[in-house]
Design an enzyme around this catalytic site. Structure first.
Site: not given
Length: 207
Positions: A74, A148, A166
C-alpha cells in the site's frame, strides 16, 4: 560521483511509474543517477507476479499491476517513497547489493530517531521487532534500477489490514509516528538521502 535529487511532492503512482520507465529507457551511459522522493495518493500496487488473492478487500482504493518485484503493498500520504534510478552496471553492483545498501540506508535513517531496526534474509524490507516499517520493490532493466523503497512516516496504517502485506498473512506494519517519533516527510527525506549517498558512495548532489 553525482546523484541528482528530485523532490516530487504528492504525485499519482502511475504517472511517476511512467516517468521512471521513460527515464530508464532513454538514459545514456553518462547520465547521472537520480533519486526521486515522493508520496502517493492511496493505492495498492502488485508486483509483476503479484497474486490478487493477497488483496483481501480493496474498498475504494485503486489497484495497479506494476512491473516491480514483490507482491502487494500500500502507498498513501504520510509514506515517504524513494525511487532509485541507479546504473548498477556502471558501479558493478548486482540486485542483492542494491537491496542490501537500500536496507542499510533505511536502518541508518531510523537509528537517527532512536529506532533499532533490522533487515531479514527471508523477506526484503526493514523491520522493528516483527513489524514492517519499510518495503522494497525494484526492477532492473538495461543494467539500471528503478522503483525503490517506501518508509512509513505518519501514514494511515489501516489500509494495510486490507491486504497481506508483501504476501505475508498477518504481517504487522508500523510507522515512525506509531513508534512515538513525530517528524515530517521532508525531514526524513533529508536524512534518507544522506544515508543513501553514504551507502552508495555519492560525493555530490544536484537538486
Amino acid at each position: 560521483m553525482l546523484l541528482r535529487l528530485r523532490n516530487l511532492g504528492l504525485r499519482d503512482y502511475v504517472d511517476v511509474w511512467d516517468r521512471m520507465r521513460q527515464f530508464t529507457d532513454t538514459r545514456e551511459r553518462e547520465s547521472a543517477d537520480e533519486l526521486w522522493l515522493t508520496e502517493h495518493p492511496p493505492v495498492f500496487t502488485l508486483g509483476r507476479n503479484g497474486d490478487r488473492a493477497h488483496i483481501l478487500a480493496s474498498g475504494d482504493i485503486p489497484i495497479v499491476q506494476s512491473d516491480r518485484g514483490g507482491q502487494v503493498t500500500y502507498h498513501g500520504p504520510g509514506q515517504l517513497v524513494a525511487y532509485a534510478m541507479f546504473d548498477l552496471q556502471r558501479r558493478q553492483m548486482g540486485p542483492r547489493g542494491l537491496v542490501r545498501h537500500l536496507e542499510a540506508a533505511i536502518i541508518g535513517t531510523l537509528s537517527q530517531y532512536g529506532i533499532r531496526a533490522q533487515a531479514r534474509a527471508d523477506a526484503p524490507g526493514v523491520y522493528v521487532d516483527s513489524r514492517k516499517i519499510a518495503s522494497l520493490g525494484l526492477r532492473i532493466r538495461k543494467g539500471c534500477s528503478y522503483h525503490g523503497v517506501s518508509l512509513n512516516v505518519d501514514a494511515d496504517l489501516r489500509p494495510f489490514r486490507q491486504i497481506n502485506p508483501c504476501g505475508y498473512q498477518g504481517l504487522e506494519v508500523t510507522s515512525l509516528e506509531a513508534l512515538g517519533v513525530r517528524v515530517t516527510l521532508a525531514e526524513v527525506g533529508v536524512s534518507l538521502t544522506a544515508r543513501i549517498m553514504q551507502e552508495f558512495g555519492y560525493t555530490h548532489i544536484e537538486r
